[in-house]
Design an enzyme around this catalytic site. Structure first.
Site, mmCIF file in Angstrom:
data_model
loop_
_atom_site.group_PDB
_atom_site.id
_atom_site.type_symbol
_atom_site.label_atom_id
_atom_site.label_comp_id
_atom_site.label_asym_id
_atom_site.label_seq_id
_atom_site.Cartn_x
_atom_site.Cartn_y
_atom_site.Cartn_z
ATOM 1 N N HIS A 840 42.532 39.204 32.566
ATOM 2 C CA HIS A 840 43.690 38.551 31.967
ATOM 3 C C HIS A 840 43.249 37.197 31.430
ATOM 4 O O HIS A 840 42.889 36.306 32.204
ATOM 5 C CB HIS A 840 44.812 38.379 32.991
ATOM 6 N N GLU A 843 44.304 33.701 32.905
ATOM 7 C CA GLU A 843 43.954 33.346 34.277
ATOM 8 C C GLU A 843 42.567 32.723 34.301
ATOM 9 O O GLU A 843 41.604 33.278 34.830
ATOM 10 C CB GLU A 843 44.041 34.587 35.162
ATOM 11 N N HIS A 937 41.276 37.249 39.944
ATOM 12 C CA HIS A 937 42.493 37.012 39.158
ATOM 13 C C HIS A 937 43.047 35.627 39.453
ATOM 14 O O HIS A 937 42.557 34.917 40.331
ATOM 15 C CB HIS A 937 43.564 38.065 39.503
ATOM 16 N N GLU A 1022 43.248 36.785 44.277
ATOM 17 C CA GLU A 1022 44.147 35.948 43.487
ATOM 18 C C GLU A 1022 43.955 34.481 43.838
ATOM 19 O O GLU A 1022 44.005 34.110 45.009
ATOM 20 C CB GLU A 1022 45.603 36.345 43.753
#
Length: 1144
Positions: A840, A843, A937, A1022
């Protein structure tokens, strides 16, 4: 014994005697003995009213009274019993009332009410007692509304109100009962049809100090009855202007604020009426915006009036006319032709959209069918994979789908081509041992990519057409200067002997010298063909992996859809992490309310709005008229994203972000340049087309700013900046095309205020610390130079992206000690760890974590060498280069979320995912299934760093599926790495980790690699975009140093993981199955266990001090910590780990 006590006991004894007499009459069936019953009940009532002690009266006695009430025909007896019951239920509380309801008391009272009303005029005392009891009973009877409607009691009570408007004694209990009736929606509609609203408006009126209690009940009833279908009835009869006038009068006269409840109830009625389109129109026509704005402004200074201000704010925001975004289309400004169009999905819909369709706003986004109270309008959050997160229904319950399936979807002959990326396992490795080499992408650059590259270093870079690197002491460029071409610039390091020591330590300043025939001149001049020399100090001491010269070389080979010709100064010059900690911003009370009121002023004082376009990618051919008073914007550089800037006031700007290419949404990432500012002035910036319903900007996160002037002066830092930051729903309509078919949606605004420190500075703003594709290529080339004889480092091009950029694949391990068979065999038997990041583009924190991982792996520390000797690392540091380059937030050039394509990737549309999965399939087919897979991420809605994994048991235990534990065979090894990280990394939070598998996540990397490749330790890691609320960095915003530290700590955790992994598992990656529930923590005992996808939307933030409207307020309940007192398997091999075997 004292006399009062003796008197009370005597009275209680007399009551019991009388009750016994009443009970005998019941047993002897002497119900018709009216005189006796009247006499006994009268005496009981007298004793109860005089003594007040009712504790000795049992449930049995209560039922006796109910029996006689149902059967007596005598009025006085009925009055006595009703009065007794009223006393009993008042003192007895909920228990007695519950018993009364369960024994049919409600039906008896309603029947009595209806039968008594048939012979008018009704007895006032009887009606008073009945309604007093119904007011108590109705709150405990769940079916009260239905019973009342079926018995015909609604109109009886309503008629009593209608004929007793001046009889406050009877009116009050009747209004109480009507309020309970109206809690049933059908009853509320029925009462509205019967004229209840008109009656209520006869009672309420201008400000009065009399009968305020009655008015409270009237307004409470009106709030209920004015919702739903009754709202249209009230608006049609012109009641909304009446309510506004009444509210204005109460506001004007209630100077001591003693009747805030009544004022808030009036606002509640207005709020209900404005839930429909007709009501909003009537509100605007009645000048409601100005009335509520003025009254609310006068209340701002009084904290106790916040409920009035907040409700007024909700009404005004709801009634604010929906505006369209000032765009010709919501599709991206840039377009990339795809090799073929997918058969279905959003991209196909985008391409199949008929020409001429207005996709910015619907023809009617406020139709009656879709109208809801926008205060409660919520949207689903996109977490790690970008899909809508819903509820428990999304958890996968099919055990067959949860079990790993290791079926080759491609023939091995096709996978054999990926042997090229695993040459370290090949038989001829011994030939390469003598002279291992680092294989890098070719440095040749296509001639068409040799285009002018402009580096903004001073105020002259602000103009979109005249950007010139200047000497620091020259603030005004000459009008005839032309942009510098990249090939005409040579960058040299300032000689150490002539450098200012302070500048050497702080990266110094940029100076551009242009000379003619070797003679320097005072100003920058570029005579025909003369080379400009851009001198910078040596930055190796502070930024060992950054080289401006090398960065520009990398830019040459980067292909972008807009064909960028400019380089952002922060990317060129580099970012040095701050030594100072940046605390999470404390939210100023009332900041959102203030911003909303400023937005409302646009409608009320429309003549003050400039509405001047100062930057527009949709109309680049038309020059922007500049009077020198406006800020200047630019985003035409790698990873930049800003589509349009509109000056709405002298120091306020609305900013619009560009959609991802081949998409019509995903607005979150921004990166743009601002110039021509005045120092000391508060500038407000509003990004007005955000899509998520909440953001960490509401919880202390700040935007990032990079000042060129500060960098030149020795502080090349991205710093957290901005005040008065908040995130809320705005009045710009979001079309159903962009909202997945949902109508009536709105965009959200991120607003922040910045005060610039330097005159005519050039500043950059970003959502998070930028990390471009060219920066990655530069870092990889610098890392390859760090390779020593002990390090095996190879860089391959995994594939070419849709945009023509290469996707790097790294192989890192330790060289074998020698070319002996034993050492070569040990080398080839090392387990594989597969890492990836940046699928992504928005990010960027994942790239900084990856940078920390790569730097640690290439370092010369003993731990790094031991780690390299333990594993072979396959690393894809950037899975979506095209998205990163072109400033996308989530998608690649295909317009699709690549982390949604792992199940069936297309080789043409999703090449990086297709070849990454194929490489994993090849590793599995050759018996080298990775021991660990981790996809890095970033997370926009939670704090700290945490992991999502996959577990059959923990998924099943979150559902109601009846599956015996013996059917679930699962190794607990997936929990080891997160637990190690929680003990080693200060930013890591084990309580935020989850291992639940959901249906909507079946196509993500984490789930596909777990299920199809058979990697038990398959994770998404994350990293927060905001900061931490635990541990060493609690209360601090996260920076690049903390992110890089996390990357290094991940490596150390892998090193310790080796100690808990048996040699057999290192080879097979499969321990013995665990068959008892005690093998895992019993998540069933944790009602709200945090899960990566089901519960990720439940914010882990406390409620704001102020009410935050329009879906911008988080859940009041904190996510519970994940508790576990079970030790991990085989902890005895590490004494340190044994001492810390608690998950807390």
């Amino acid at each position: 014994m004292n006399k009062p006590k003796m008197a009370a006991e005597k009275s209680a004894s007399r009551v019991l005697v009388l009750l016994s007499q009443l009970e005998r009459l019941n047993e002897e069936h002497k119900v018709s003995d009216n005189d006796a019953i009247r006499q006994i009940t009268g005496k009981i009532l007298h004793l109860i009213q005089t003594q007040g002690d009712l504790t000795h009266i049992s449930t049995k006695h209560l039922l006796i009274h109910l029996f006689f009430l149902q059967n007596t025909q005598d009025l006085q007896t009925t009055l006595n019993i009703l009065a007794i019951l009223n006393e009993l239920l008042t003192v007895g509380g909920g228990r007695r009332t519950g018993v009364f309801v369960s024994k049919g008391g409600t039906a008896v009272l309603l029947h009595l009410l209806v039968s008594s009303s048939k012979d008018p005029p009704a007895n006032e005392e009887l009606m008073l007692h009945i309604h007093s009891l119904l007011g108590k009973v109705g709150l405990k009877d769940r079916k009260f509304g239905v019973k009342a409607r079926l018995n015909g009691a609604l109109n009886v009570t309503l008629n009593l109100v209608k004929h007793n408007l001046q009889n406050y004694k009877l009116l009050l209990p009747c209004l109480q009962v009507l309020r309970v009736y109206s809690s049933n929606l059908v009853n509320a509609v029925s009462l509205g049809k019967s004229g209840a609203l008109e009656i209520m408006f006869e009672i309420i009126g201008p400000f009065s100090k009399k009968s305020t209690t009655l008015l409270k009940y009237v307004m409470s009833l009106l709030c209920v009855c004015s919702s739903g279908m009754n709202a249209r009835r009230a608006v049609d009869r012109g009641h909304l202007p009446t309510l506004l006038a009444i509210y204005q009068d109460w506001h004007r006269n209630d100077t001591r604020h003693r009747h805030v409840v009544i004022r808030k109830s009036i606002l509640g009625c207005i709020k209900n009426l404005t839930n429909i389109k007709l009501g909003r129109k009537a509100f605007i026509d009645a000048n409601g915006m100005r009335i509520l704005y003025n009254t609310s402004t006068e209340c701002l200074s009084v904290r106790t009036l916040d409920p009035l201000v907040n409700t007024s704010s909700l009404i005004m925001r709801k009634c604010f006319p929906k505006n369209r975004l000032p765009l010709p289309t919501i599709k991206s400004v840039f377009h990339h032709l795809l090799p073929h169009i997918p058969a279905g999905g959003p991209v196909a819909q985008l391409y199949n959209q008929p020409p001429g369709v207005d996709d910015v706003v619907d023809e009617s986004d406020e139709n009656e069918a879709t109208e809801v109270d926008t205060e409660n309008d919520t949207e689903y959050e996109e977490d790690e994979t970008g899909q809508k997160t819903q509820n428990d229904d999304d958890i996968e319950t099919d055990i067959k789908k949860l079990r790993p399936i290791q079926v080759n979807t491609r023939p091995f002959d096709e996978l054999r081509a990926y042997e090229y990326f695993c040459r370290e396992f090949s038989e001829n490795f011994e030939d390469d041992f003598e002279s291992p080499r680092s294989i890098n992408p070719p440095s040749s650059v296509n001639s068409e990519l040799h285009r002018p590259i402009i580096i903004p270093t001073t105020p002259s870079s602000l103009g979109p057409q005249n950007r010139h690197p200047l000497r620091e002491d020259l603030l005004t460029p000459k009008s005839d200067e032309s942009p510098l071409e990249l090939d005409s610039i040579s960058i040299s390091k300032r000689p150490e002997g002539t450098a200012d020591p302070d500048l050497v330590c702080s990266l110094g300043r940029l100076v551009l010298d242009a000379g003619v025939n070797g003679d320097s001149v005072d100003g920058p001049q570029e005579e025909g063909g003369e080379q400009a020399v851009l001198e910078v100090p040596d930055t190796a001491a502070l930024l060992p992996l950054h080289d401006p010269d090398l960065y520009l070389e990398m830019v040459k080979s980067t292909r972008s859809v807009p064909a960028y010709t400019e380089v952002a100064y922060p990317d060129y010059f580099g970012h040095v992490a701050l030594n100072l900690r940046e605390p999470i911003l404390e939210r100023v009370y009332g900041v959102q309310r203030t911003k909303i009121f400023q937005d409302i002023e646009r409608l009320i004082h429309s003549s003050d709005i400039l509405d001047k376009v100062v930057y527009d990618l949709d109309n680049q051919s038309c020059p922007v008229i500049d009077n020198g008073e406006s800020l200047k914007f630019n985003s035409k550089f790698e990873s930049g994203n800003l589509r349009k800037a509109v000056q709405v006031r002298k120091f306020e700007y609305d900013l619009i972000l560009n959609s991802d290419i081949n998409s019509n949404h995903y607005h979150q990432w921004f990166y743009f340049e601002v110039g021509n500012m005045r120092p000391g002035v508060r500038y407000r910036f509003n990004i007005i087309n955000c899509e998520k319903s909440n953001s960490q900007f509401n919880y202390g996160m700040q935007v990032l700013m990079y000042s060129v002037q500060d960098a030149i002066n020795g502080s090349p830092h991205w710093v957290r900046t901005g005040s008065d930051i908040c995130y809320y729903k705005n009045h710009f309509s979001r079309s159903s095309i962009a909202a997945g078919g949902q109508k009536g949606k709105s965009y959200f605004t991120l607003t922040f205020t910045v005060t610039f420190q330097h005159k005519d500075d050039v500043c950059y703003f970003a959502y998070h610390y930028p990390y471009t594709y060219s920066m990655l290529k530069m870092h990889l080339q610098k890392l390859s130079a760090l390779r020593t004889a002990q390090i095996y480092y190879r860089q391959d091009d995994l594939c070419e992206t849709l945009g023509g950029n290469s996707c790097p694949l790294l192989t890192i391990t330790a060289m074998p000690e020698s070319s002996s068979n034993d050492h070569i065999s040990q080398f080839k038997s090392r387990p594989v760890v597969f890492l990836s990041a940046r699928v992504h583009p928005g990010e960027t924190n994942s790239s900084w974590v990856m940078k920390g991982t790569l730097e640690f792996l290439m370092s010369c520390s003993p731990q790094a060498q031991s780690l390299r000797e333990s594993y072979i690392f396959k690393i894809i540091p950037m899975l979506n280069p095209d998205g990163v380059i072109n400033g996308n937030h989530r998608c690649s050039l295909s317009g699709e979320d690549l982390n949604r394509q792992w199940q069936s990737p297309n080789a043409e549309l999703h090449p990086t995912i297709y070849h990454a999965k194929s490489l994993l399939q090849y590793l599995r087919a050759t018996g080298r299934t990775p021991l660990v897979f981790c996809d890095y991420h970033g997370h926009s809605r939670k704090k700290n760093v945490f992991m999502y994994g996959c577990s059959i048991k923990e998924t099943v235990w979150q559902t109601n599926v009846n599956t015996s534990t013996c059917e679930l065979h699962e190794d607990l090894g997936y929990r080891t790495l997160p637990k190690l990280l929680s003990q080693m990394a200060p930013v890591f939070s084990l309580s935020s980790c989850s291992f639940v598998v959901e249906r909507s996540k079946e196509a993500t990397a984490r789930v596909v690699v777990w299920r199809e490749i058979g990697v038990q330790r398959s994770y998404t890691m994350e990293s927060t975009l905001c900061g931490c609320d635990q541990g060493k960095y609690k209360g601090l915003q996260i920076g690049t140093s903390e992110l890089e530290e996390m990357g290094a700590q991940f490596c150390l955790a892998l090193l310790r993981l080796r100690r808990f992994t048996s040699p057999l598992e290192l080879h097979n990656h499969n321990s013995h199955p665990l068959d008892t529930e005690n093998d895992l923590i019993d998540t069933r005992s944790i009602p709200n266990i945090t899960s990566p996808t089901t519960y990720v939307l439940e914010e882990d933030e406390p409620a704001f001090l102020e009410e935050v409207d329009y879906s911008a307020e988080s859940n009041d309940e904190n996510d519970p910590d994940l508790q576990d007192n079970h030790a991990l398997p085989d902890p005895n091999s590490d004494s340190e780990f044994s001492r810390q075997d608690s998950l807390n």
